[in-house]
Design a protein around this motif. Structure first.
Motif, short mmCIF file in Angstrom:
data_model
loop_
_atom_site.label_atom_id
_atom_site.label_comp_id
_atom_site.label_asym_id
_atom_site.label_seq_id
_atom_site.Cartn_x
_atom_site.Cartn_y
_atom_site.Cartn_z
N ILE A 29 35.88 2.78 -36.57
CA ILE A 29 36.74 2.91 -35.39
C ILE A 29 37.38 4.29 -35.35
CG2 ILE A 29 38.82 2.06 -34.25
CD1 ILE A 29 38.22 -0.69 -35.47
N MET A 30 37.87 4.75 -36.50
CA MET A 30 38.52 6.05 -36.55
C MET A 30 37.56 7.17 -36.15
SD MET A 30 40.37 8.01 -39.72
CE MET A 30 38.87 8.14 -40.65
N VAL A 31 36.36 7.14 -36.68
CA VAL A 31 35.40 8.19 -36.37
C VAL A 31 34.99 8.14 -34.89
CG1 VAL A 31 33.06 9.04 -36.84
CG2 VAL A 31 34.55 8.37 -38.73
N GLY A 32 34.68 6.95 -34.39
CA GLY A 32 34.27 6.82 -32.99
C GLY A 32 35.36 7.24 -32.02
N ALA A 33 36.56 6.75 -32.22
CA ALA A 33 37.67 7.08 -31.32
C ALA A 33 38.05 8.55 -31.44
CB ALA A 33 38.87 6.19 -31.61
N SER A 34 37.96 9.11 -32.62
CA SER A 34 38.29 10.53 -32.80
C SER A 34 37.28 11.44 -32.11
CB SER A 34 38.35 10.87 -34.29
OG SER A 34 39.38 10.15 -34.91
N GLN A 83 29.23 5.62 -29.30
CA GLN A 83 28.63 4.31 -29.06
C GLN A 83 28.18 3.67 -30.38
OE1 GLN A 83 25.48 5.49 -26.41
NE2 GLN A 83 26.76 5.32 -24.58
N ALA A 84 27.53 4.45 -31.21
CA ALA A 84 27.03 3.92 -32.48
C ALA A 84 28.17 3.47 -33.39
CB ALA A 84 26.17 4.97 -33.19
N PHE A 85 29.20 4.29 -33.51
CA PHE A 85 30.31 3.92 -34.40
C PHE A 85 31.09 2.72 -33.86
CE2 PHE A 85 29.79 8.15 -36.38
CZ PHE A 85 29.79 7.73 -37.71
N MET A 86 31.22 2.59 -32.55
CA MET A 86 31.92 1.42 -32.02
C MET A 86 31.11 0.15 -32.24
SD MET A 86 34.79 2.51 -31.23
CE MET A 86 35.43 0.98 -30.57
N ILE A 87 29.79 0.23 -32.11
CA ILE A 87 28.95 -0.93 -32.39
C ILE A 87 29.01 -1.27 -33.88
CG2 ILE A 87 26.56 -1.73 -32.46
CD1 ILE A 87 26.16 -0.20 -29.82
N LEU A 88 28.97 -0.25 -34.73
CA LEU A 88 29.10 -0.50 -36.17
C LEU A 88 30.44 -1.14 -36.52
CD1 LEU A 88 27.51 2.68 -37.77
CD2 LEU A 88 26.73 0.32 -38.03
N SER A 89 31.50 -0.72 -35.85
CA SER A 89 32.81 -1.31 -36.13
C SER A 89 32.83 -2.79 -35.78
CB SER A 89 33.91 -0.56 -35.38
OG SER A 89 33.84 -0.79 -34.00
N ILE A 90 32.18 -3.17 -34.68
CA ILE A 90 32.10 -4.58 -34.33
C ILE A 90 31.30 -5.34 -35.39
CG2 ILE A 90 31.11 -6.23 -32.68
CD1 ILE A 90 31.72 -4.19 -30.49
#
Length: 159
Positions: free
Chosen positions: A109-114, A65-72
């Motif tokens: 994105i890479m870290v969150g999706a991985s 959740q955190a990494f996807m929000i950071l990617s946005i």
């Protein structure tokens, strides 16, 4: 050159929109039996998304959740910086700041999706039979787009 910059701008806006959709919607994993899906925030059954995630307290889903929000956030910052640089930068300079922030978005994105792939997208982890939902696929498409846009920003010069 103007057509190339306009094309990159359109792809960048599309990437931001797809990141919003993939992060907000709850269709990362879909059950093969009935209408049930799981996202980053809720568990949806029969079109009702009131169920909380069974793994909501795990650190892995919080990291996703955190990494996807950071990617946005980094994608929007990169877009704003690009527009700012487009109108204020001298001719002949490169869009380094836009490219760097977009590559940070790509990394998030890479870290969150991985992390999601490792912990939750395997066979039988959430449902006994399931497949990836459109949000999971959109996330990996945004991963590719953000890398391409970031590299193009680093290579392009303002003319």
């Amino acid at each position: 050159m103007l057509v190339l910059l306009a094309g990159i701008f359109v792809v960048h806006i599309a990437t931001v929109i797809m990141l919003f959709v993939s992060t907000i919607a709850n269709v990362w994993v879909v059950s093969d039996f009935g209408k049930a899906s799981v996202g980053l925030w809720k568990n949806c059954t029969q079109g009702n998304c009131d169920g909380t995630l069974i793994y909501a307290d795990e650190d892995a889903i919080k990291a996703v959740q955190a990494f996807m929000i950071l990617s946005i956030i980094f994608s929007v910052i990169s877009l704003v910086v690009f527009v700012f640089q487009l109108f204020t930068m001298e001719k002949g300079n490169r869009f380094f700041l836009s490219g760097a922030t977009m590559l940070v978005c790509w990394l998030c994105i890479m870290v969150g999706a991985s992390i999601f792939t490792h912990h939750y997208a395997g066979y039988g982890v959430i449902y006994s039979r399931s497949h990836h939902g459109y949000c999971f696929i959109l996330t990996w498409i945004c991963f590719c787009f953000s890398f391409i846009i970031g590299i193009l920003y680093l290579v392009l010069r303002k003319k």
